[in-house]
Scaffold this active site. Structure first.
Site, PDB file in Angstrom:
ATOM      1  N   ARG A 257       0.856  -1.196   0.000  1.00 10.38           N
ATOM      2  CA  ARG A 257       0.000   0.000   0.000  1.00 10.38           C
ATOM      3  C   ARG A 257       0.890   1.244   0.000  1.00 10.38           C
ATOM      4  NH1 ARG A 257      -2.561   2.814   4.888  1.00 10.38           N
ATOM      5  NH2 ARG A 257      -4.657   3.515   4.304  1.00 10.38           N
TER       6      ARG A 257
ATOM      7  N   GLU B 110      -9.332   7.267   5.625  1.00  8.57           N
ATOM      8  CA  GLU B 110     -10.064   7.439   6.882  1.00  8.57           C
ATOM      9  C   GLU B 110     -11.078   8.576   6.771  1.00  8.57           C
ATOM     10  OE1 GLU B 110      -7.111   5.525  10.231  1.00  8.57           O
ATOM     11  OE2 GLU B 110      -7.055   7.707   9.979  1.00  8.57           O
TER      12      GLU B 110
ATOM     13  N   GLU C 267      -5.297  -0.841   8.038  1.00  4.69           N
ATOM     14  CA  GLU C 267      -4.222  -0.290   8.869  1.00  4.69           C
ATOM     15  C   GLU C 267      -4.259  -0.967  10.227  1.00  4.69           C
ATOM     16  OE1 GLU C 267      -3.777   3.884   9.449  1.00  4.69           O
ATOM     17  OE2 GLU C 267      -4.268   4.376   7.365  1.00  4.69           O
TER      18      GLU C 267
END
Length: 373
Positions: free
Chosen positions: A78, A169, A276
């Protein structure tokens, strides 16, 4: 806002933005198309570390970090992308270079659009400086054009990502103030959805083979996760994968993560990725920058801050994800596995993450590098 009302009501935008933004069209899924398991590492700081002379090794053999993690079972890397960052990293030129390296290592690529010049998270979703002052329709067009441009550059060099995050997020929205959800006691879901749909339409129009992830930070919060995804689905947002951040000192015990994932998968019929997570291998500090996780941080019982405790933690999270109903648990991504001391989180600062890596302070792989084997 009149513009936002028009978009939410299904009017076609001007300027060439696809009508798909107003009329969601779930992407047809190809029957039998393999869905690669996500056993990933976020290595977004790697190029910056290499440029100050840091290197990585595994049992004494110096190799690029992406090759080391690939050897130990990783399937994805990522990378975050900022628009015009204050440091010359995590920009498009560096993403293009890293994409070549990821593919050369035999790995899949997850591209994380922050849609900001710097860090984007639930408390910070700052519109890029060069995009500020645009009304909602213009900003949606900008998001679409930028996303298409980035993916077009990757396509031209044969390194399209297999998965894309359209925002990082985005629990409270993106591209503030236009795409901010919670404002003065009101909730502005249509405005946020307009921008999110623009990003997703650009991915769909580039390639139907790219999976789209929508990422929030509510790994251990089932009520918060439901609230968010219920609302964006009510707005007609078309996406493939739910991405969640989970750090136990912020998001609760492992049981809360498990309960959330096990509820979300059947509720929405979508794959889930813990995109994450991390855990300390030590509580000592590798530089002068105070670490985010330290001796005052409440850690999980039974998971000490040692390489062995770190390995046990990652394997437990992996087992929770793999136990999600309907086979919808696609995997996890360890955040900043290689952020050893040497570069900071902003210009002039140090490294607040150096005790969370899967490498020691000299770049030597820790036993926890075996987390995906």
């Amino acid at each position: 806002m009149a513009t936002a009302t028009a978009l939410a009501g299904g009017l076609t935008l001007g300027g060439g933005l696809p009508a798909a933004l107003a009329a969601p069209h779930p992407a047809p899924r190809q029957s039998g198309r393999p869905r690669p398991r996500v056993l990933g590492h976020d290595l977004s700081t790697l190029q910056q570390l290499e440029d100050v002379g840091k290197h990585f090794s595994d049992h004494g053999r110096v190799l690029p970090a992406e090759q080391i993690v690939a050897h130990h079972g990783a399937t994805f890397i990522r990378e975050r992308l900022w628009v015009q960052p204050p440091i010359p990293y995590n920009d498009l030129p560096h993403i293009l270079t890293m994409a070549h390296r990821i593919k050369a290592a035999g790995l899949h690529f997850l591209l994380d659009f922050h849609y900001s010049d710097f860090w984007a998270d639930p408390s910070h979703q700052t519109t890029p400086q060069s995009w500020q002052g645009q009304d909602l329709a213009t900003l949606a067009q900008t998001v679409y054009d930028y996303t298409r441009s980035v993916l077009g550059a990757l396509a031209r060099q044969g390194t399209l990502p297999e998965m894309v995050q359209t925002g990082n997020e985005v629990t409270a929205g993106m591209l503030w103030p236009q795409g901010q959800i919670y404002v003065n006691g009101t909730e502005r879901w249509p405005q946020f959805a307009t921008l999110l749909k623009a990003a997703i339409a650009a991915v769909r129009d580039t390639s139907r083979s790219i999976e789209v992830m929508v990422h929030i930070d509510r790994g251990g919060d089932n009520a918060g996760s439901r609230y968010f995804f219920d609302h964006i689905l009510a707005q007609g947002v078309d996406f493939d994968v739910i991405g969640l951040s989970y750090y136990p000192w912020w998001h609760g015990p492992l049981s809360a993560l498990q309960a959330n994932l096990n509820d979300l998968a059947p509720r929405y019929g979508k794959d889930l990725v813990v995109v994450e997570t991390a855990y300390p291998w030590t509580l000592t500090d590798g530089d002068s920058e105070p670490n985010i996780v330290n001796a005052q941080t409440p850690l999980l019982p039974g998971y000490p801050p040692t390489p062995e405790g770190q390995l046990a933690y990652i394997r437990t999270v992996r087992a929770i994800v793999e136990g999600v109903p309907q086979g919808r648990g696609r995997g996890l991504v360890y955040w900043e596995s290689a952020w050893i001391p040497g570069v900071g989180w902003e210009p002039g600062a140090g490294d607040a993450w150096d005790n969370m890596t899967l490498f020691d302070r000299q770049g030597r792989a820790l036993p926890s590098i075996r987390c995906y084997q």
